[in-house]
Write a protein that holds these residues in place. Structure first.
Motif, mmCIF file in Angstrom:
data_model
loop_
_atom_site.group_PDB
_atom_site.id
_atom_site.type_symbol
_atom_site.label_atom_id
_atom_site.label_comp_id
_atom_site.label_asym_id
_atom_site.label_seq_id
_atom_site.Cartn_x
_atom_site.Cartn_y
_atom_site.Cartn_z
ATOM 1 N N SER A 1 1.006 -1.199 -0.183
ATOM 2 C CA SER A 1 0.050 -0.124 0.080
ATOM 3 C C SER A 1 0.883 1.242 -0.039
ATOM 4 C CB SER A 1 -0.759 -0.032 1.311
ATOM 5 O OG SER A 1 -0.031 0.298 2.325
ATOM 6 N N PRO A 2 0.106 2.477 -0.079
ATOM 7 C CA PRO A 2 0.977 3.625 -0.193
ATOM 8 C C PRO A 2 1.782 4.085 0.976
ATOM 9 C CG PRO A 2 -1.131 3.969 -1.165
ATOM 10 C CD PRO A 2 -0.908 2.675 -0.675
ATOM 11 N N THR A 3 1.503 3.021 2.170
ATOM 12 C CA THR A 3 2.044 3.357 3.414
ATOM 13 C C THR A 3 3.350 2.843 3.677
ATOM 14 O OG1 THR A 3 0.890 1.622 4.414
ATOM 15 C CG2 THR A 3 -0.130 3.951 4.664
ATOM 16 N N TRP B 1 11.231 8.951 -2.261
ATOM 17 C CA TRP B 1 10.346 10.462 -2.665
ATOM 18 C C TRP B 1 11.135 11.518 -1.638
ATOM 19 C CZ3 TRP B 1 6.115 11.829 -5.687
ATOM 20 C CH2 TRP B 1 5.477 13.042 -5.294
ATOM 21 N N SER B 2 10.974 11.176 -0.583
ATOM 22 C CA SER B 2 11.658 12.348 0.577
ATOM 23 C C SER B 2 12.753 12.450 0.136
ATOM 24 C CB SER B 2 11.296 11.915 2.006
ATOM 25 O OG SER B 2 11.882 10.837 2.409
ATOM 26 N N ASN B 3 13.999 11.645 0.260
ATOM 27 C CA ASN B 3 15.321 11.828 -0.072
ATOM 28 C C ASN B 3 15.519 12.319 -1.195
ATOM 29 O OD1 ASN B 3 17.282 10.688 2.121
ATOM 30 N ND2 ASN B 3 15.276 9.554 2.191
ATOM 31 N N TRP C 1 5.162 3.133 -8.706
ATOM 32 C CA TRP C 1 4.608 3.053 -7.312
ATOM 33 C C TRP C 1 3.498 4.010 -6.955
ATOM 34 C CZ3 TRP C 1 10.058 3.273 -4.440
ATOM 35 C CH2 TRP C 1 10.831 2.074 -4.896
ATOM 36 N N PRO C 2 3.021 4.061 -5.911
ATOM 37 C CA PRO C 2 2.001 5.203 -5.194
ATOM 38 C C PRO C 2 2.679 6.136 -4.816
ATOM 39 C CG PRO C 2 2.478 3.360 -3.409
ATOM 40 C CD PRO C 2 3.253 3.083 -4.854
ATOM 41 N N ILE C 3 1.973 7.276 -4.996
ATOM 42 C CA ILE C 3 2.362 8.551 -3.984
ATOM 43 C C ILE C 3 2.547 8.401 -2.666
ATOM 44 C CG2 ILE C 3 2.165 10.959 -3.697
ATOM 45 C CD1 ILE C 3 2.891 10.299 -6.802
ATOM 46 N N PRO C 4 3.506 8.482 -1.855
ATOM 47 C CA PRO C 4 3.390 8.032 -0.488
ATOM 48 C C PRO C 4 2.199 8.556 0.168
ATOM 49 C CG PRO C 4 5.667 8.619 -0.905
ATOM 50 C CD PRO C 4 4.796 8.886 -2.133
ATOM 51 N N GLN C 5 1.634 7.693 0.923
ATOM 52 C CA GLN C 5 0.325 8.435 1.746
ATOM 53 C C GLN C 5 0.544 9.664 2.688
ATOM 54 O OE1 GLN C 5 -2.596 6.759 1.388
ATOM 55 N NE2 GLN C 5 -3.099 8.472 2.138
ATOM 56 N N ASN D 1 -1.824 7.277 -7.994
ATOM 57 C CA ASN D 1 -1.695 6.919 -9.309
ATOM 58 C C ASN D 1 -2.664 5.694 -9.356
ATOM 59 O OD1 ASN D 1 0.675 8.051 -10.566
ATOM 60 N ND2 ASN D 1 2.126 6.855 -9.155
ATOM 61 N N PRO D 2 -3.103 5.349 -10.626
ATOM 62 C CA PRO D 2 -4.119 4.475 -10.934
ATOM 63 C C PRO D 2 -4.056 3.139 -10.025
ATOM 64 C CG PRO D 2 -3.426 5.365 -12.939
ATOM 65 C CD PRO D 2 -2.493 5.932 -11.819
ATOM 66 N N GLY D 3 -4.986 2.543 -9.344
ATOM 67 C CA GLY D 3 -5.113 1.263 -8.603
ATOM 68 C C GLY D 3 -4.683 1.518 -7.207
#
Length: 499
Positions: free
Chosen positions: A100-102, A110-112, A479-483, A495-497
């Protein structure tokens, strides 16, 4: 030198700066409080120290915890040729495609990446104002352009449309909470940055751990090759990729031993174009522990985590007689017990000797092996694939590149092949030579093909099961955008899905 200053959403997190010489240039850390960019960028030394801190964000690939939740492992789990014997729930969810996005790995990258980009934007804004020799200034800015492109290249491939930030951000900036920009716009910036880096006067090669023209050309060749595939399908970029990496092929030399890929004596040399640098006592890593079989006392490490273990099926997919599969080449299945060399431990599976660090295994268990981001075989394979696609058939330089890789592996040379047969030979060498170097998942993204180890073919990635007994889901091309980012920035869409 570590500066603490206020986090401004995705853009400003932490500036790591380092002073030293040779491979220690971005390793030594020293704390300085009350950081202020207004009075800091006044000398050439300060500028160099600040740029060193951008390099430090490369450590994100090995960031993680004792369960092996490091991005370099996550990328391999998505590719489907890896098992995990460790205890990470998140890693097992990645394998089963139920994550999951978590997942913390998504946030780490993402953050780095955005922290590095934020610092690069500051450097590009402030360094031109500093009085220093023009050649030194131009070279330093070239390194910054290269690094910004490197981080955006990972972001755009992993997350698709991402915020495109090119100026320093303050608490009042419009881009404090940015929207996502189209993939094409992000690639435009990446290409522009790498062209600027190429014109910066950096050396053709570098053995100190810094960026070089060879690294710029190899990365830009990779960018063009990716742009020729999904999602942009700019097939005219095949010719650009081939032309870009061609000079690299004569600037570097293949090692005559695979051992040199992961020992201390050959860091940043030979075929190693660009690496993340480590040094005992300053910055260490857990690469050997994470890639050794679970709970077997191999080497003097406190942990043996089994977080990334090659599947037997993948190892068996190499051609008969391939040197890379012989014991203690790319893989190994037994080793003497720590402090008891007369006792040989049988693993019961294959582990990555490619990342086994003899110095720390026989020493105090503190690993400072470098992590390779770019090396000559990748440049050779970029050229071969791109030239074959651009011209409709392989030329002699492409065949020579493939045969050099095969010759080192003790495989017979290839002869004349059709375009399609040569394409699959290149793809197979990408999987076998660049195995577990974080290339396979990106190859799946750009080709929408997967390597079927049973048939040595390349079917559509979303058909059939891999060695993990999983059928790849289209959702997992991104990948999902981080939650955490979704919760903070209302302008971001998922992102889709992954909703």
């Amino acid at each position: 030198m570590k500066f603490n200053f206020k986090k401004l959403r995705i853009c400003l997190l932490l500036i790591l700066t380092i002073t030293a010489s040779s491979c220690k240039k971005y390793l030594d850390e020293e704390r300085r409080d009350n950081f202020n960019t207004g009075n800091y960028f006044t000398t050439a030394s300060q500028a160099k120290t600040f740029v060193n801190g951008i390099y430090a964000n490369l450590y994100m690939f090995q960031n993680g915890d004792a369960y092996g939740e490091s991005p370099f492992i996550t990328l391999e789990l998505f590719a489907g040729h890896t098992t995990t014997l460790g205890q990470s729930v998140n890693n097992k969810q990645v394998i089963n495609q139920s994550t999951s996005p978590t997942n913390p790995g998504f946030e780490t990258v993402w953050s780095n990446s955005y922290a590095a980009i934020a610092n690069a934007n500051v450097a590009l804004k402030r360094i031109p104002e500093i009085t220093m020799p023009d050649a030194d200034k131009k070279k330093l800015l070239g390194e910054v352009y290269f690094l910004r492109a490197f981080f955006y290249y990972h972001l755009v491939r992993l997350y698709g449309d991402v915020p495109l930030i090119t100026e320093p951000v303050t608490i009042t900036s419009e881009t404090l909470y940015p929207e996502r920009s189209p993939v094409a716009a992000v690639y435009d910036l990446i290409v522009a940055d790498l062209k600027a880096a190429k014109d910066s006067g950096m050396p053709e090669t570098d053995q100190t751990g810094r960026a070089s023209i060879g690294a710029v050309r190899t990365l830009l060749g990779s960018v063009y090759l990716t742009m020729a595939g999904y999602p942009l399908k700019k097939i005219e970029n095949y010719a650009l990729a081939a032309a870009e990496v061609l000079p690299v092929l004569s600037d570097y030399t293949l090692f005559d031993k695979y051992d040199y890929l992961h020992d201390n004596a050959h860091k940043n040399q030979g075929e190693l174009i660009f690496q993340i640098n480590y040094l005992v006592g300053i910055k260490e890593n857990a690469i050997p522990q994470l890639t050794l079989p679970f709970n077997l006392q191999v080497g003097s490490y406190g942990d043996h985590l089994g977080a990334m273990i090659p599947t037997d099926e993948f190892v068996a997919s190499y051609p008969a007689g391939d040197l890379r599969t012989e014991e203690r080449q790319f893989y190994f299945s037994s080793y003497p017990k720590d402090k008891d060399p007369g006792t040989i431990i049988q693993f019961g599976e294959h582990a990555l000797y490619k990342y086994f660090h003899v110095e720390s295994a026989l020493g105090n268990g503190k690993s400072d092996e470098n992590w390779t981001l770019l090396r000559l075989p990748e440049a050779m394979l970029i050229y071969a694939e791109a030239q074959n696609e651009a011209d409709g058939s392989p030329n002699s330089t492409s065949r020579d590149a493939i045969n050099a890789i095969r010759n080192r592996a003790h495989l017979a040379p290839i002869g004349a092949l059709s375009q399609s047969a040569f394409r699959e030979e290149v793809w197979q060498q990408r999987y076998h030579e660049l195995a577990y170097e974080n290339k396979a998942y990106f190859d799946m993204q750009r080709t929408h093909k997967r390597y079927d180890v049973a048939t040595h073919s390349f079917p559509d990635a979303t058909t059939g099961k891999n060695e993990q007994d999983v059928t790849f889901k289209e959702q997992y091309y991104l990948w999902p955008i981080p939650q955490r980012e979704m919760n903070t920035n209302p302008k971001l869409t998922q992102n889709p899905g992954w909703q």
